[in-house]
Write an enzyme that holds these catalytic residues in place. Structure first.
Site, PDB file in Angstrom:
ATOM      1  N   ASP A 257       0.851  -1.184   0.000  1.00  0.00           N
ATOM      2  CA  ASP A 257       0.000   0.000   0.000  1.00  0.00           C
ATOM      3  C   ASP A 257       0.893   1.241   0.000  1.00  0.00           C
ATOM      4  O   ASP A 257       1.996   1.212   0.544  1.00  0.00           O
ATOM      5  CB  ASP A 257      -0.859   0.027   1.277  1.00  0.00           C
ATOM      6  CG  ASP A 257      -1.615  -1.279   1.469  1.00  0.00           C
ATOM      7  OD1 ASP A 257      -2.229  -1.736   0.492  1.00  0.00           O
ATOM      8  OD2 ASP A 257      -1.571  -1.841   2.584  1.00  0.00           O
TER       9      ASP A 257
ATOM     10  N   ASP B 254      -1.798  -2.727  -4.674  1.00  0.00           N
ATOM     11  CA  ASP B 254      -2.637  -3.088  -3.534  1.00  0.00           C
ATOM     12  C   ASP B 254      -3.428  -1.842  -3.132  1.00  0.00           C
ATOM     13  O   ASP B 254      -4.067  -1.230  -3.984  1.00  0.00           O
ATOM     14  CB  ASP B 254      -1.768  -3.676  -2.415  1.00  0.00           C
ATOM     15  CG  ASP B 254      -2.603  -4.379  -1.359  1.00  0.00           C
ATOM     16  OD1 ASP B 254      -3.767  -4.708  -1.622  1.00  0.00           O
ATOM     17  OD2 ASP B 254      -2.093  -4.603  -0.246  1.00  0.00           O
TER      18      ASP B 254
ATOM     19  N   ASP C  99      -4.263   1.799   3.811  1.00  0.00           N
ATOM     20  CA  ASP C  99      -4.948   0.766   4.575  1.00  0.00           C
ATOM     21  C   ASP C  99      -4.737   1.003   6.065  1.00  0.00           C
ATOM     22  O   ASP C  99      -3.668   1.457   6.493  1.00  0.00           O
ATOM     23  CB  ASP C  99      -4.469  -0.628   4.164  1.00  0.00           C
ATOM     24  CG  ASP C  99      -5.077  -1.069   2.825  1.00  0.00           C
ATOM     25  OD1 ASP C  99      -5.796  -0.263   2.193  1.00  0.00           O
ATOM     26  OD2 ASP C  99      -4.831  -2.223   2.418  1.00  0.00           O
TER      27      ASP C  99
ATOM     28  N   ARG D 155     -13.803   0.552  -2.283  1.00  0.00           N
ATOM     29  CA  ARG D 155     -13.196   0.784  -0.978  1.00  0.00           C
ATOM     30  C   ARG D 155     -12.840   2.247  -0.728  1.00  0.00           C
ATOM     31  O   ARG D 155     -11.665   2.600  -0.659  1.00  0.00           O
ATOM     32  CB  ARG D 155     -11.935  -0.068  -0.783  1.00  0.00           C
ATOM     33  CG  ARG D 155     -12.169  -1.554  -0.936  1.00  0.00           C
ATOM     34  CD  ARG D 155     -10.908  -2.337  -0.600  1.00  0.00           C
ATOM     35  NE  ARG D 155     -11.122  -3.783  -0.760  1.00  0.00           N
ATOM     36  CZ  ARG D 155     -10.175  -4.699  -0.649  1.00  0.00           C
ATOM     37  NH1 ARG D 155      -8.941  -4.336  -0.381  1.00  0.00           N
ATOM     38  NH2 ARG D 155     -10.458  -5.978  -0.796  1.00  0.00           N
TER      39      ARG D 155
END
Ligand code: CA
Ligand code: CA
Length: 437
Positions: free
Chosen positions: A217, A256, A260, A315
């Site tokens: 990430d 990715d 996060d 997301r």
């Protein structure tokens, strides 16, 4: 009543500025700090990051712990210097964090063609993973090569740190910031071009067709508390998924997440950022498993306000467990849009006063995605300029996945709430790196 400059805004009280004027007093000192964004702290009541001890980052750094860096080695050295003493790292220009090339991370013997030949579904099938493959197998050599890249592109951020871009064009290409098991970090005014995993792993068992999965990430908040991400830009930049090849009929996914927030992380404020041109953008809580639930339950409290979420697939964020407050954000969907808010296990999302810009053909019912039957609060949200009940329209469009209303808590850590009709104009012009004052 005195008027004080606090976090770039004039407010009519000193109360909101107590953290800002830490260690100094009076309007002059506050004015100096206002002029140097590197010394700014998260304002009082500005989201979950302000909870408790608040988020001051490296604002109290002494002169010996203020660094200006222009390359990846220098950045990593600054991070490693001085332990958890408050520090400010100023990033000048755009720093390449991705190494000279993917080839430079390969271990001897690694050969992608051999990898493809060995794990071709026509040969290997879809029944077992590659986890037990030995070190001298194509997968073992991929693992070792990936470990080299991992060590290079990850940078570990210590406690009590502010990382801030200088001027209008500062950031990282291919970096993965690890904000792991620490307290009190500020990241501002930086443009992150997503890291590209040089060695995606084939998982034959991920969906019926298998999948290529990637690590890295742009930033991960892992078990950390009091983090403020402000005026940053996260994007796939020059490497959108549309440019990625396919193997075995599946996209060779090299990205990715953008940001996060996992493993019991808590008290995070993400304000005035741009998240754009990406697939799986922000994951809050990364598993439903009992062991993860034990760590995440009661944590993962995150506030998002005045962020631009543009041209994303999904997301923004996907939430498990956390009390997430999302207000005054602007969401712009384009072709390939999946959903914005993912309603996951035991999530308690409050989504209010947000603006959504959807193209023709994308219904407002897709803004919410039910992964789990967790009630949420959603009101005063506007879609293409009209007020829409996101839950009602979702339930009308997707009657097999009914969502319930009522997150069960009421956010109090908010500063200004802008009228929703003004949000696109405000956010589009002021969010992101290079727009800090
Ligand atoms: Ca490079
Ligand atoms: Ca991730």
């Amino acid at each position: 009543m005195r008027t004080q400059i606090c976090h770039g805004r004039v407010i009519a009280s000193l109360v909101g500025c107590t953290a800002l004027v830490l260690g100094v007093t009076g309007t002059a000192a506050a004015h100096d700090q206002h002029r140097d964004p590197a010394r700014q702290v998260l304002g009082a009541n500005d989201g979950w990051g302000s909870y408790g001890t608040g988020t001051t980052g490296g604002a109290a750094a002494d002169a010996a712990h203020v660094y200006t860096v222009t390359d990846w080695d220098g950045f990593k050295a600054a991070l490693a210097d001085g332990g958890s003493a408050p520090k400010i790292i100023k990033v000048k220009g755009v720093i390449d964090a991705d190494g000279p090339s993917c080839d430079s991370f390969q271990v001897p013997g690694y050969d992608f063609d051999a990898y493809l030949a060995t794990y071709d579904p026509a040969v290997w099938g879809h029944d077992k993973t590659l986890d037990d493959e030995p070190d001298d197998s194509p997968e073992g050599l991929r693992r070792a090569s990936a470990a080299n890249q991992d060590a290079y592109i990850k940078a570990t951020v210590p406690a009590n740190t502010t990382i801030i871009g200088v001027g209008r064009n500062a950031g990282f290409n291919g970096a993965s910031l690890q904000i792991k098991d620490v307290d009190n970090v500020i990241v501002r005014n930086l443009a992150f071009e997503s890291p590209l995993d040089c060695f995606p792993q084939w998982d034959p068992t991920d969906t019926a067709d298998g999948n290529w999965n990637s690590e890295y990430d742009s930033a991960v908040v892992y078990g950390s508390t009091h983090v403020w991400m402000d005026h940053d830009t996260f994007t796939d930049g020059d490497h959108p998924d549309s440019t990625l090849p396919s193997y075995y009929g599946r996209i060779y996914e090299q990205h990715d997440g953008e940001l996060d927030i996992v493993k019991g992380a808590d008290y995070v404020t993400a304000s005035w950022n741009v998240f754009e041109d990406h697939d799986k953008t922000i994951l809050i809580g990364n598993s439903d498993s009992a062991s993860t639930a034990a760590v995440d339950r009661g944590h993962l409290k995150v506030t998002f306000h005045h962020n631009l979420f543009s041209n994303l697939v999904e997301r923004a964020p996907r939430v498990r467990f956390g009390q997430v407050d999302s207000y005054n954000n602007h969401f712009v969907a384009k072709d390939g849009y999946g959903y914005s808010y993912g309603i996951g296990m035991e999530s308690q999302l409050v989504a209010q006063h947000n603006a959504f810009t959807l193209p023709d053909g994308i219904g407002a019912g897709t803004i919410l995605k039910r992964w789990n039957d967790s009630p949420l609060t959603a009101d005063d949200n506007y879609v293409n300029g009209k007020r829409v009940d996101l839950i009602a329209v979702h339930n009308a469009e997707v009657p097999t996945e009914i969502l319930r209303s009522g997150a069960g808590w009421t956010p109090t850590l908010r500063t200004r709430i802008d009228p929703v009709r003004a949000v696109p104009g405000i956010v589009d012009h002021r969010a992101g790196a290079g727009r800090l004052h």
